[in-house]
Structures are given as C-alpha cells and as structure tokens.
Design a protein around this motif. Structure first.
Motif: not given
Length: 411
Positions: A280-294, A387-390
């Motif tokens: 799970x140590x990937x930016x897409x998995x760490x920050x992608x859920x925020x995009x999904x919820x948004x 987006x900030x995280x990615x």
C-alpha cells in the motif's frame, strides 16, 4: 487479516480494542440521549460533543510525548483503568449535567493518550508484511461493531435508561485493561532531548517531534492533506441528514439506509485492499481515496437520485476505509518507532481542529448558500487534498526499505 490475527500478541490488542469499542458504541448513544433528556437543548448536546474534541487540542502533543517516552502498553492500561472509573461514575451519578460534561471531557482526555499508543504499537506485534492486515482487522471490527450495536444501544437506552449503557462501557474498559496487562512489547523509548525531566522534558520532546515533522516532506504533506480533508468531512458528515431531507427529499427511514451504505462500503474497503494490493506504500493508494471521496461529494451535490446517492455513499465508504488503512500503515512503517506517538497525536490534533472549524462553517454555509454548496465545496477540498499529496510526494520515494531515512529525519 488472517495472518495478523493468527499472531497471539496482536490478538490481545485486537480484542482489547474491539471490546472497548463495543462499550464506546453504547456510551456514545447513551451520552447524547441523556444530555438531551436532561436539558431538552440541542446546544447542550453540541457542548458535549465539543467537550469530547477539546482534550485532543489541549493535550494531544503532550500525549504523543508521553507515548514515546513511557512503555506504550502501560499507557494504554492506565488509560483504560481511568476510563473504566469515569464510565462507572457516569453510570451512578449521570443524572447531573455537570457530571456528564466532566465525564465526556475525562473520557476523551484519556482516549487522547490511548489512541496514539495503540496505533504506535501495531508494528511491534505483527510481521512487516502483515501491518496492512492488522490495520484492516482493527478497522473492520470497529465498523461492524458500530453498525451492529448502535441499534441495540438505542434500544437499551430506551428501555432501561443510560445507566446500564455506561456500566457496559466501564466493563469493556476493564476487560480491555486485563487483556493488555498480559501484552509483552519490546520497543525502544525516545530519549528526552537534553536529558531534562518533568515538564521541561515533555516540552522538549514535543518540540523535537514538531521539528521532525517539519523536516519531512511526507509528514508535512500529510498534515496539509489531513487538514483539507477534515475541513471537508466535518461539515459533510454532520450535514448528511440535511442533504437527505432538503436535496434528496427522503425521511428518517431512508436516511438510515444512506448511513448503512457508507457502513457497507467501509466494511468492504479493507477486503478489497487485501485482495488486490500487495504493497500500500504508493501515493496513488495513500492520496487517491481523497480524490474518490471528493468526486462522490460532487455527485451528491449535482444529482438528487436516492439510488445514485446510495451507490455513491457506498463508494465513499470504500474510499474512507481504504484511505484510513493505507494512512495508518504508511505512518507505522515509515515513521521511526521513537517518534510514532508524537506523529499520530499531532495528526489527531490537526484533524479535530479542522473538523471543528468545518462543522461550524458548514452549518452557516448551509443556511446561507444551501446544502448543495456545502457538498460542492467539500468535494473541492477533498480533491485538493488528493492532488496536493500526489504532487508533493514522489512515488519513487514512498516505497522501498529505506523510506524512513528518506522521509523522516530524527532529531
């Protein structure tokens, strides 16, 4: 999850937290019902909620320093014993509003110490490859407990009053403390900067922890992401009932289904993560859920279909749970052990402070501009967080075995 639960030491932590969450569910329902019955005032209920948040802001940094300085299991046991005593006092003397307010504050204060200790100790109880499974198990148990027990808690309070619910909570804390007493964890405690003891030492430890966060791109980025996400989720979570009535045009029965959809998605999320993701140590998995919820918040604001809202909120639940498990796992496997308590406590403070601002501002905005505007803004904040995280955290530097050295400099 199975491999993590097969390890006896983690099972102790799992059952201690799960059983105490059973009690928390009964207590949370009983507390707001009791306050409303005593006062008939929505403001009094709001004050109770505020008293549960304020200790995180007042004591969070100190709690993190304590967790990093003293044996974490001991910190959890002391917190559980204290919470059991407060819950028992609430069961006996809960007919006085002042007692209820003091108990809400006291329970939250001790939880402020317990939570970062529990989060920090997980990597010491399981193999590195099983940290995701351990966090998934803890999250899933919490979600299932809330979904299954909240209706029972409401029924118990309706039939027998709030006292028995508080007594159950006291018992759950006592059982948790007994389970944790037998837990053996070998960890290295953080040295006191400069060798100072007492309040001076705690203050020095707090400063050292903040300095470590400032020097880490990952940790500073996560702090900003958490703040943006809390500014969104505080208002949208609290005002979902308003969205249901004013935008979706549904009553209490269907509102319950909306909450159930979130719960189902939140329960499925860790299973999806375990099934399809190995690291799970990937930016897409760490920050992608925020995009999904948004995106879900934008959909909820744009369309008034109840069926679409059900599906969207289930997706929101998946995003919430996968994001939480990934967030916990990344911090537990990248932050050095001697800093972990302070980092978790800091993020709790960031989340709760931004959440308080969001709830207040969201209520005002809903009346001034309408509930759809609140959800559109909430969606925009979550998308900005993702987006900030990615952008700020390169994929190449989040993974690998040397991420602690790359991202967290120790004082």
């Amino acid at each position: 999850m199975r491999r993590a639960l097969a390890q006896p030491r983690f099972r102790r932590l799992f059952w201690s937290q799960t059983i105490s969450r059973w009690g928390d569910t009964f207590s949370a329902v009983a507390l707001v019902v009791l306050v409303f019955r005593l006062t008939g005032s929505g403001l009094s209920v709001a004050i109770t909620v505020a008293l549960e948040v304020v200790p995180v802001l007042l004591f969070g940094l100190v709690a993190g320093a304590v967790v990093d300085r003293f044996p974490r299991v001991r910190v959890m046991v002391v917190a559980d014993v204290g919470r059991a005593a407060i819950a028992l006092a609430l069961a006996v003397f809960g007919d006085e509003l002042a007692v209820v307010y003091a108990a809400a504050f006291g329970l939250s204060t001790l939880t402020t110490f317990f939570n970062p200790a529990a989060s920090s100790v997980v990597p010491a109880l399981v193999d590195r490859d099983d940290v995701v499974g351990a966090n998934s198990a803890l999250w899933s148990a919490a979600v299932v407990s809330q979904i299954a027990l909240a209706p029972l808690a409401g029924g118990l309070v309706a039939v027998a009053g709030a006292g028995p619910a508080f007594a159950l909570n006291a018992t759950s804390f006592a059982v948790s403390a007994l389970l944790l007493r037998g837990l053996s964890v070998a960890v290295s405690m953080a040295p006191i900067p400069g060798g100072a003891e007492g309040p001076a030492g705690r203050l020095a430890a707090v400063r050292a922890g903040l300095a470590a966060v400032r020097r880490s791109r990952l940790l500073t980025t996560l702090a900003g992401v958490q703040a943006l996400a809390a500014l969104s989720a505080g208002a949208t979570s609290a005002l979902l009932v308003v969205l249901a009535e004013r935008h979706l045009d549904v009553g209490p029965g269907r509102f319950g289904l909306l909450l159930g959809a979130i719960g189902i998605g939140a329960g499925l999320g860790p299973l999806v993560l375990q099934r399809f993701v190995t690291d799970v140590r990937r930016p897409s998995l760490l920050f992608g859920p925020y995009l999904l919820r948004g995106a879900v918040d934008v959909v909820l604001a744009a369309f008034s279909s109840f069926g679409l809202a059900l599906g969207a909120l289930a997706v929101y639940g998946v995003g919430t749970s996968t994001g939480h498990v990934t967030y916990q796992t990344v911090l537990q496997t990248t932050v050095p052990e001697r800093l972990r308590g302070r980092v978790f406590a800091l993020y709790d403070m960031v989340w709760q402070s931004a959440r308080l601002v969001s709830i207040g501002a969201g209520g005002v905005a809903a009346e001034a501009f309408g509930i759809r505007a609140v959800y559109l803004l909430g969606g925009a904040l979550l998308i900005a967080a993702g987006l900030l995280g990615l952008v700020a955290v390169p994929a190449a530097r989040l993974g690998g075995d040397d991420q602690s050295a790359s991202y967290v400099e120790t004082p």
